[in-house]
Structure formats: structure tokens, C-alpha cells
Design a protein around this motif. Sequence first.
Motif, PDB file in Angstrom:
ATOM      1  N   GLY A  40       0.186 -16.178   6.547  1.00  0.00           N
ATOM      2  CA  GLY A  40      -0.722 -17.285   6.277  1.00  0.00           C
ATOM      3  C   GLY A  40      -0.756 -17.586   4.787  1.00  0.00           C
ATOM      4  N   THR A  41      -1.412 -18.682   4.425  1.00  0.00           N
ATOM      5  CA  THR A  41      -1.455 -19.025   3.001  1.00  0.00           C
ATOM      6  C   THR A  41      -2.889 -19.081   2.505  1.00  0.00           C
ATOM      7  N   TYR A  42      -3.042 -18.856   1.202  1.00  0.00           N
ATOM      8  CA  TYR A  42      -4.345 -18.877   0.558  1.00  0.00           C
ATOM      9  C   TYR A  42      -4.166 -19.507  -0.809  1.00  0.00           C
ATOM     10  N   PHE A  43      -5.112 -20.372  -1.185  1.00  0.00           N
ATOM     11  CA  PHE A  43      -5.025 -20.990  -2.506  1.00  0.00           C
ATOM     12  C   PHE A  43      -6.120 -20.458  -3.406  1.00  0.00           C
ATOM     13  N   HIS A  44      -5.744 -20.028  -4.582  1.00  0.00           N
ATOM     14  CA  HIS A  44      -6.731 -19.572  -5.541  1.00  0.00           C
ATOM     15  C   HIS A  44      -6.375 -20.217  -6.880  1.00  0.00           C
ATOM     16  N   ASN A  45      -7.312 -20.981  -7.456  1.00  0.00           N
ATOM     17  CA  ASN A  45      -7.052 -21.704  -8.694  1.00  0.00           C
ATOM     18  C   ASN A  45      -5.750 -22.508  -8.627  1.00  0.00           C
ATOM     19  N   ASN A  46      -5.586 -23.209  -7.517  1.00  0.00           N
ATOM     20  CA  ASN A  46      -4.400 -24.047  -7.317  1.00  0.00           C
ATOM     21  C   ASN A  46      -3.088 -23.289  -7.262  1.00  0.00           C
ATOM     22  N   LYS A  47      -3.180 -21.996  -7.072  1.00  0.00           N
ATOM     23  CA  LYS A  47      -1.950 -21.223  -6.939  1.00  0.00           C
ATOM     24  C   LYS A  47      -1.810 -20.825  -5.484  1.00  0.00           C
ATOM     25  N   LYS A  48      -0.588 -20.931  -4.982  1.00  0.00           N
ATOM     26  CA  LYS A  48      -0.397 -20.647  -3.569  1.00  0.00           C
ATOM     27  C   LYS A  48       0.015 -19.190  -3.361  1.00  0.00           C
ATOM     28  N   PHE A  49      -0.652 -18.531  -2.441  1.00  0.00           N
ATOM     29  CA  PHE A  49      -0.292 -17.164  -2.086  1.00  0.00           C
ATOM     30  C   PHE A  49       0.090 -17.120  -0.614  1.00  0.00           C
ATOM     31  N   VAL A  50       1.256 -16.558  -0.336  1.00  0.00           N
ATOM     32  CA  VAL A  50       1.641 -16.367   1.060  1.00  0.00           C
ATOM     33  C   VAL A  50       1.289 -14.927   1.435  1.00  0.00           C
ATOM     34  N   ILE A  51       0.413 -14.784   2.411  1.00  0.00           N
ATOM     35  CA  ILE A  51      -0.092 -13.453   2.742  1.00  0.00           C
ATOM     36  C   ILE A  51       0.445 -13.001   4.095  1.00  0.00           C
ATOM     37  N   THR A  52       0.945 -11.772   4.145  1.00  0.00           N
ATOM     38  CA  THR A  52       1.444 -11.207   5.389  1.00  0.00           C
ATOM     39  C   THR A  52       0.583 -10.019   5.793  1.00  0.00           C
ATOM     40  N   ASP A  53       0.151 -10.049   7.040  1.00  0.00           N
ATOM     41  CA  ASP A  53      -0.658  -8.973   7.594  1.00  0.00           C
ATOM     42  C   ASP A  53       0.270  -8.028   8.354  1.00  0.00           C
ATOM     43  N   VAL A  54       0.256  -6.756   7.979  1.00  0.00           N
ATOM     44  CA  VAL A  54       1.186  -5.792   8.576  1.00  0.00           C
ATOM     45  C   VAL A  54       0.402  -4.850   9.486  1.00  0.00           C
ATOM     46  N   PRO A  55       0.975  -4.434  10.637  1.00  0.00           N
ATOM     47  CA  PRO A  55       0.266  -3.461  11.478  1.00  0.00           C
ATOM     48  C   PRO A  55      -0.044  -2.198  10.678  1.00  0.00           C
ATOM     49  N   GLY A  56      -1.198  -1.620  10.929  1.00  0.00           N
ATOM     50  CA  GLY A  56      -1.586  -0.433  10.177  1.00  0.00           C
ATOM     51  C   GLY A  56      -0.785   0.799  10.574  1.00  0.00           C
ATOM     52  N   SER A  57      -0.654   1.726   9.645  1.00  0.00           N
ATOM     53  CA  SER A  57       0.031   2.971   9.967  1.00  0.00           C
ATOM     54  C   SER A  57      -0.558   4.094   9.126  1.00  0.00           C
ATOM     55  N   TYR A  58      -0.416   5.300   9.613  1.00  0.00           N
ATOM     56  CA  TYR A  58      -0.980   6.436   8.883  1.00  0.00           C
ATOM     57  C   TYR A  58      -0.024   6.945   7.811  1.00  0.00           C
ATOM     58  N   SER A  59       1.273   6.720   8.010  1.00  0.00           N
ATOM     59  CA  SER A  59       2.228   7.154   6.994  1.00  0.00           C
ATOM     60  C   SER A  59       3.412   6.201   7.003  1.00  0.00           C
ATOM     61  N   LEU A  60       4.375   6.454   6.161  1.00  0.00           N
ATOM     62  CA  LEU A  60       5.553   5.571   6.106  1.00  0.00           C
ATOM     63  C   LEU A  60       6.787   6.300   6.613  1.00  0.00           C
ATOM     64  N   LYS A  61       6.573   7.226   7.552  1.00  0.00           N
ATOM     65  CA  LYS A  61       7.694   8.044   8.011  1.00  0.00           C
ATOM     66  C   LYS A  61       8.717   7.267   8.845  1.00  0.00           C
ATOM     67  N   ALA A  62       8.366   6.066   9.250  1.00  0.00           N
ATOM     68  CA  ALA A  62       9.256   5.215  10.051  1.00  0.00           C
ATOM     69  C   ALA A  62       9.631   5.850  11.377  1.00  0.00           C
ATOM     70  N   LYS A  63       8.734   6.701  11.889  1.00  0.00           N
ATOM     71  CA  LYS A  63       9.011   7.351  13.173  1.00  0.00           C
ATOM     72  C   LYS A  63       8.673   6.425  14.330  1.00  0.00           C
ATOM     73  N   SER A  64       7.587   5.678  14.176  1.00  0.00           N
ATOM     74  CA  SER A  64       7.227   4.779  15.263  1.00  0.00           C
ATOM     75  C   SER A  64       7.433   3.337  14.814  1.00  0.00           C
ATOM     76  N   HIS A  65       7.311   2.455  15.788  1.00  0.00           N
ATOM     77  CA  HIS A  65       7.576   1.043  15.546  1.00  0.00           C
ATOM     78  C   HIS A  65       6.747   0.492  14.380  1.00  0.00           C
ATOM     79  N   ASP A  66       5.425   0.743  14.428  1.00  0.00           N
ATOM     80  CA  ASP A  66       4.549   0.147  13.407  1.00  0.00           C
ATOM     81  C   ASP A  66       4.867   0.670  12.016  1.00  0.00           C
TER      82      ASP A  66
END
Lengths: 679, 71
Positions: A40-66
Motif C-alpha cells: 500500500g502507499t502512504y504520503f507524508h509531507n508530499n513524499k510517497k512511501f510504498v509500504i509492504t506488510d510481511v507475515p510475522g515470524s519468530y526468526s529468520l531461519k527460513a524453515k517455514s513458509h512465512d
Amino acid sequence: MNIVLAGNPNVGKSTLFNALTGLKQHTGNWSGKTVDSACGTYFHNNKKFVITDVPGSYSLKAKSHDEAVARMMISSEDVDCVVVVCDANAIERNFNLALQICELTSRVIICVNFADEAERTGTKINIDILERIMNVPVVRINARKKRGFSELFERVANYDKASPIKVSYGYDIENAVRKIEKVLNSIKLNINLRYISLRLLENDNEMWEYVKEHTENNSILYQKLTDVYEEVIKCLRCKGISHDEIRERIALNISATACRICSVAVSFSDRTFSTKEKLADKIFTGKITGFVVMLLLLSVVFYITLSGSNVISEFLSEMLFSSENKIALFMEKVGLPDFCIEMFVHGGYRVLAWVIAVMLPPMAIFFPLFTILEDVGYLPRIAFNLDRAFKKCNACGKQALTTCMGFGCNAVGITGSRIINSPRERLIAILTNSFIPCNGRFPAILCLITVFFASGENRVIASMWLLLVIIIAVFTSMIASYILSHTVLKGIPSSFALELPRFRKPQFGEIVVRSLLSRTLKVLWRAIVVSFPAGVLLWIVLNITIADKTLVAYVVNFFEPIGKMMGLDGTVFTAFLLGIPANEIVLPVAMMLYSSGACLIPDAGIASVSTLLSSNGWNLCTAVCAVMFFIMHWPCATSLLTVKKETGSIKWTFLAFALPTLFGIAVCSVVNLLFCMIL
Amino acid sequence: MKLTEAIEEKEYIIKKIDTDDEELDAFLFSLGCYSGEAITVISHLKSGCIVSIKDGRYNIDKELAEAIIVG
């Protein structure tokens, strides 16, 4: 600027995302609600930010899909800034992940969510100290109350490259990392080299694949890397440090660092949970009380749904059906030909009115109520209560969560099955989800119950019947899971741990109203795109005659035997078939089919259903069979497409179609037989 | 002893995680459940138990609870 929101599950990433972008990602108070990333996008002081929401995870071990998704998103080059959302109530565990993310990228901003809530329970977080230790910007926010956003974006916009705190792993490992890093330096890689070296040391398969990919046209370099790697590992082994030991040391050092940071920057006055919450959990997850509370809550929800929807339904049908003639008159004035008026008004409009008047109200009430339960944090407790039952079926306890989601929409439940890690258990959850009556079928069941089982105004009895039907639905989905796990999907259940979130006051204004609106609009939209054309089409088929019989009569006659066998008739069976695009239209279509035969025109709400159905030979047996068939029949087109998307296989999609269908035919036939024997 | 035998509301120190399942081990680790850490059983149930580790509360099933050795 591209921004990614990362963090542990259930820390409020999606809430923050919605608050910023104005989008309507579903949020809920439990781990694993978000399974797909959103943009999604958000504007702050006329600046555009593209924001991505990522599924939560407890670690970055890349063991599961998320976790794999999260790692990929965070390490992507296109990302200008990673906002790590932390829950102030469990700051130490959250920092575990924050430290891992800092290792992966240096463009990090830490958001401490629920800081005010934590302060009330005695956890004080010193933001300044935290910022100094972590060496990255730290911002206090409250996503629910939309506080601290401007500061956050001020910091994001003026982001300057920082060098976040590095976890040190002791002389031996650091030495090994340095050696590997040196070789990696000559390979063009997009991920932080230290991070890669650490993962290679842990023998992380995905990371090896990644390095291999990037050295495809340079096998000498790859050879050199493996040589150095072997040497380093040998060296470590000489000191008695095995692969497992490396992994353990890395993990231990991260959590020790997190612990140290928190001991400096966070002060706890009371770390134990309040007795009130403990007591609540004792009741909600108790052996007996858990079930009692669950059934009680459900019956209350059903009671409110029944009473509320009756009122709205009557009002809507009054309004919609009274304007039918006006529309017809208006069209006549405009000068449209007769058949056209007939087709649009008695065909399209009538089915549309039916769907809106009878199907919409229960959904509009049930869904927000369900959202409240979800927002409070009750769902993981249900999962816990039902865990044992699902285990007995050799399925995953988390399936209770996807089952709950199925009440809203089966397609959502099927997608939500991604929270189940084991592929076998995930398939079971996907294939059995359509046994749960979704929002499209729920009102039809409710309608049949009010007509046949609870005559008059007795809503308590009606909601009890409804409860029974829901229990039967859940129970059959368990039986189906049992059958699947003992035939095509054999295996033993894997164990799981599920976080019990804090109970939170539901956001009445935000979520409930939003779920009401989005649900209502969605149903309205479906009503327009599916039921109106379906009504028109139906009218055409009803009015085309071949050899003195309408086209539909042939179809109905064709299905009459199988319908009769199941205690129904060909008309209902045909209606179910026509309802594949959307289950909402099954009952309205059946009404139309009946009315064309008996020349009875259903021009009012539930009241007319009773007369129409009984004049077409419906009795208690027919009603029971119809309700059963509503629970167990082919999933709607959307669900099937979702199954295809999630499993990527025609075979499983076919099974998802066949399983409930066979169940439905069998159960209805048995019920019919029983009724015949008794009566 | 195993966590399943632990007394409710009493804090224990985790001695070891007794499992061959690497993934499970890693998962428990990321929750802060590893040797040397404190763990409290809030309540025992037939299918498992509710535990509190650091600041979080989790419900874990029986197999998991049996894999956690406390002292």
C-alpha cells in the motif's frame, strides 16, 4: 521509498499497515493472521512511501513458509528501510528477531508498539538508551490509536545509513566468519556478507543455493569458497565445535544480547501476568469450562444474529419487494418490451432482492460479532480446546483456526491454512474446510431452521438448533480429516506451540464497523455480479420451451432420482448446482424454480418461504436433508480456485470437490432412509 | 524431570530440550525456550499445558511438553 514492515507475529504490523495506508488488511488478535504480504502507499509531507506488510515470524531461519517470505522481503535490494515492529509487552523476544534483522540489513528502524499498554502493566522502556545501544532509530508508536506516526515517518524520510549493533559470537566463530567473508567479497552478492557467512557456517541449505546461483559462471570461485569453508569447519572441529555447536552458539549469543539490551533499557516492576488474565485463561481453556464457555459464547452469538437479522430482513424485503412493481411500471413507461421487463424484474431483480433481503442480514450481524471474538484474542483459546480432537484425527491443532476462518469464508480459511507448517496437515485443513458453513450458506441454513424447526418467534430454540448444526459441521470436518489422514494423507500429527495473546479490548469503532461495511459491500457486490445475471439466465431457461417442457424441467427431471434418493428433489439439486458461483443464490434459485412450477410468486421474505416450500412437498425430512446438504456439498467456485492456487494440483482440487459431495450424498441418503423407516 | 510433571505456578529452569526434531528445537529457541531459561507452567491440561516463558504465554502440546526437561 520502499518500506517493509517486519516483526514477530501478532505485534500489530497489519494494524499499523492499515492505519497508514487506509487499506483493509484483515487484522486479528492471534499469531498467523497475515499469511500473505500486502502492499500500500502512504504520503507524508508530499513524499510517497510504498509500504509492504510481511507475515510475522519468530526468526529468520527460513524453515517455514512465512519465515522464508520474511527473509526474502527484508533482504531485497529494492527496500529502502525495514521497520521492525516490536511488542512492548514481550520486548525481549521481539528483540531477538530485531537483532537478526539488523544482521541482514543496516536500514532498520525499530518501532515499539503498545508501549503505553506495557507501561500500565509495569514495563518501562527507555527509548533513548535503546536507540544508543542499537544504534538505529527507535520510535514509540501505538498503531491502534494511531500515535507516533509522524515521528516514525520523519525518521524514515531522513534515514541515513546507520551501522546497527552487531552481535558478537566469540573468537572462534568470528574468525571463521571473517575468512568466509573474504572469499565472498569477490562474488557479487546482494545480501549482507556477514549474514551469508553466518548462515553458511550454520549449513543453511537455502543460503548455499543462493551462493551457488550467484557463482554459476564462475566455478573456480565456488570451489574456492567450498575449500575455505571445509578448512574453517575442520579448524572449528579441532576445537570441538561441531555444526550443532555453531548453530547453538549463534542462537545463544543473539538471545543473550537481546537479554542484555533489555536489562539496560527496560525496567520491569512486575513480570508476572495479572491474576485476572490467568483466571480468564483457566476458564477459557479449562477441560470442562473451556467447552462450556465456547458453546455458551456461540449460542449467544447465534441468538443475537437470529433476532437481529429477522428485523432487518423484514424491513429489507418489505422495501425491496414493494418497489418491484414500481420498477416494472417505470420500465413499461420507458417503453421496454414485455419480455424484457419480465426478464429483468421477475428474473434478475427478484433473485437479487432475495439475496439482499434474506442472505445479507445474518452475515452483516454474524461477521462483526465474530470479529469481536477474534479481536479479543479468543481464537487461539478455541484452537487449544479443540487441539485434542484434531490430534485424534491426526490433524494439526492449528486447523481449529482455519476452521474458524471458514465461518467467514471458505476461501479465506483455505488460504489461512498456510499457518500449518506440515504439508500433509495443511492439505487436510484445505480439503476439509468447505465442510464449515461459510457466510454464504449460513443464512440459508438459518432460514430453513426458522421455517421448519422453530416455528413462530422462539429464537432460543432456533439458536440451539443452529448450534447443533454447527457442531455437526465441525464434527463432520473432523471425520473427513480422520478419513483423509488414514487413507491418502497418512502420517502422525506434528506438535505445535501457539502463542496465547493478551486479551485486548476490541476496537469497536475501527474493526467492527469496517468488517460490517466491507462484508456488506462484498456481499452486495457478489449479489450484483452473480445473482442478478443468474436470475436473468434462470428466467430465460424457465421460459424457453422444448416440446412443451421448459429447458429447466429437463434438467430438474434428470436430477430427480438422485435428489429423491437424498430426501430432496431435482429442483433443490439443480439449485445447488446453479449455486456453484456463489452459495448465496442457492435458496433464492430454488424458490424461483418452485414458483414457476406452482405459479406461486414469492414476493415477501421468510414468511412466504414456508408456504412455498410446504406446497412443494417439503417436510421435516426434506428440511433436514437440505440443511445437511448445505453443510456438505461441492465448494463454491471461489473456494475451488483457491484450493487450486494453494495446492497447485488438479488432483487435490478434484478431491476438494469430491470429498464433501460424496459425504453429502451419503449422509442425506442415510437420513432419508432413517426418516422413511420411522415414518 | 519432564515439564509435564512440573508443579503449576512454580518457576523452573530448563535443563535441556530433548528432541531430534531440529525444526522444533529452533522454533522453541526463537520463543526463548532453551536450556538455562526460566519456565513456569500456568496450567496443566490433558492435551498439553500453558506455559509462560519470559514475557510470553504459549500453549504447547503434550509431546512438546515432554521434550522440555526442567530442573
